[in-house]
Design a protein around this motif. Structure first.
Motif: not given
Ligand code: SAH
Ligand code: TMP
Ligand code: ZN
Length: 413
Positions: A71, A105, A125, A127, A168
């Motif tokens: 991000s 996330g 998170e 990932s 997001n």
């Molecule tokens: N919040 C940040 C990242 C968005 S990308 C921004 O706005 O820039 C979406 C993120 O959600 C990724 O890092 C992904 O690993 C995470 N994600 C995906 N599925 C998820 C879940 N079930 N619970 C929590 N996070 C999740």
């Protein structure tokens, strides 16, 4: 017939983008042979109004220990999340006693870092690589997919959350009922759930079809969010349009009757009705417009190529995977894609296998045209790439229409 993930009604498909790879699945040459593809098609639910993918790849294929999206690569988004955090603190946390903040996330900590020094907090998170980047900054992060079970464990360990945040992320999660139920369970009696996601109204108005890719299983509207969360006892109490990621909407929710909804909610729902977001015809009309844009972009690039011009892509965004593969853009047309993210550099774009190179390669030998895949960061990018225009280079964009744009004329959203 596929059923709505929210209300189980039979879905109405309205556009098919064909076979698509994982949008953030940048790969090495040795991995070409085993690349994964799925059918990217989008549907509308006439009952609950949720726009959603017909099929989404298994989540482990998208979110893992080498997730390519960090991000914090965008200075503008870093500023946006600093403002977001300030607003949340001033509006909902200033009077709270030792509040707990949870973010779903949380990625590399772009937002949570504004809370971590002052408040009890936890990032969720899955990932692992981006979670690790957050931990390095002292941000407590658990690497798991959010679920009802995890909500129970967080509740047992930290008590209820005064604020649950997400950006997001909600629109990435197919099992959205589990997330809504978990959030409702974790949220304190007067707590607020605040999330912001790409907005269906903008996608329709701007024909920004590139918002559809594997991760974006849902494209929310106020109408669909309200209906979905009501099933879990949560009410939308405020909404506000955000000028990021091509047009987003921020939703604030609270337990039913805990807080009084602001007039913004009803006003936005009325606007959605005017835009026709609750009618299937809106989506079939939109498809015609998108198909026209696809053909126009392909023709423009092919013409420039025939004239012997050099074209480079700018920003190996997740969105660009849809554009490249849907519009038939190949390595013959696009020399490479310039991107500042180290993990993407030296790799190839998903599906079409266009090389991704550092920004230095762009600056070292400016092309004739730059195809602006990161159009949502247009102002930031065009401002710092003035030398490209001075060299005689021109920007091509495709949202809302395919055209050559000059820096002082650009309208970013
Ligand atoms: N919040 C940040 C990242 C968005 S990308 C921004 O706005 O820039 C979406 C993120 O959600 C990724 O890092 C992904 O690993 C995470 N994600 C995906 N599925 C998820 C879940 N079930 N619970 C929590 N996070 C999740
Ligand atoms: P996003 O549109 O999902 O935020 O992704 C932006 C992508 O564009 C990301 O891979 C980083 C890249 N990028 C650049 O290469 N240069 C820039 O100046 C900006 C803002 C982004
Ligand atoms: Zn539905």
């Amino acid at each position: 017939m596929a059923k709505c993930r929210v209300c189980s009604t039979t879905l109405v498909p309205f556009i098919s983008f064909g076979r698509m790879p994982i949008a953030n699945g940048f790969l090495a040459e040795a991995e070409f042979a085993n690349e994964y593809f799925f059918d990217l098609a989008v549907c509308f639910c006439e009952r609950c109004y949720m726009v959603q993918l017909l099929e989404q790849p298994e989540r482990k294929r998208m979110f893992h220990d080498h997730y390519a999206f960090y991000s914090s690569t965008s200075a503008r988004m870093a500023g946006h999340f600093a403002d977001f955090a300030r607003e949340v603190i001033n509006t909902y946390l200033h009077a709270a006693d030792d509040p707990m903040v949870v973010e779903l996330g949380s990625n590399d900590g772009i937002m949570l870092k504004h809370f971590s020094a002052r408040f009890r907090h936890l990032g969720v998170e899955p990932s692992e690589n981006v979670a690790q980047a957050a931990r390095h900054q002292g941000i407590a992060t658990v690497s798991e997919f959010f679920s009802e079970g995890l909500a129970e464990r967080i509740l047992a360990e930290h008590g209820p959350a005064d604020v649950i945040l997400a950006a997001n992320t909600m629109c990435h999660i197919a099992d959205i009922h589990a997330v809504a139920a978990g959030a409702a369970r974790l949220l304190a009696a007067r707590g607020v759930l605040i999330f912001e996601e790409p907005y269906l109204g903008d996608v329709i108005a701007k024909a920004s079809y590139d918002q559809f890719y594997d991760e974006h299983v849902f494209m929310f509207s106020v109408g669909s969010v309200q209906r979905l969360f009501a099933e879990h006892g949560l009410t939308v109490i405020d909404v506000s349009g955000q000028d990021v990621h091509g047009g987003s909407m921020r939703y604030v929710l609270a337990h039913k009757r805990a807080r009084v909804p602001r007039a913004t909610v009803a006003a936005q729902i009325a606007r959605e009705r005017e835009l026709g977001l609750q009618r299937a015809e809106t989506y079939s009309r939109w498809r015609v417009c998108v198909e026209h844009n696809r053909d126009a972009l392909h023709d423009m690039l092919a013409t420039f190529k025939d004239q012997g011009r050099r074209i480079v892509g700018y920003g190996a965004t997740s969105k660009s995977t849809t554009v490249i593969n849907y519009c038939g853009i190949t390595p013959e047309i696009l020399e490479f894609i310039s991107d500042t993210t180290p993990i993407k550099q030296g790799k190839y774009s998903p599906g079409a296998h266009i090389p991704v190179r550092p920004n230095g390669d762009f600056a070292a030998n400016f092309p004739d045209y730059a195809l602006l895949f990161a159009w949502n960061h247009a102002t930031e990018i065009m401002e710092k790439e003035k030398a490209f225009e001075r060299s005689g280079g021109q920007w091509i964009r495709f949202v809302p229409t395919v055209e050559i744009v000059a820096r002082d004329l650009v309208q970013q959203s």
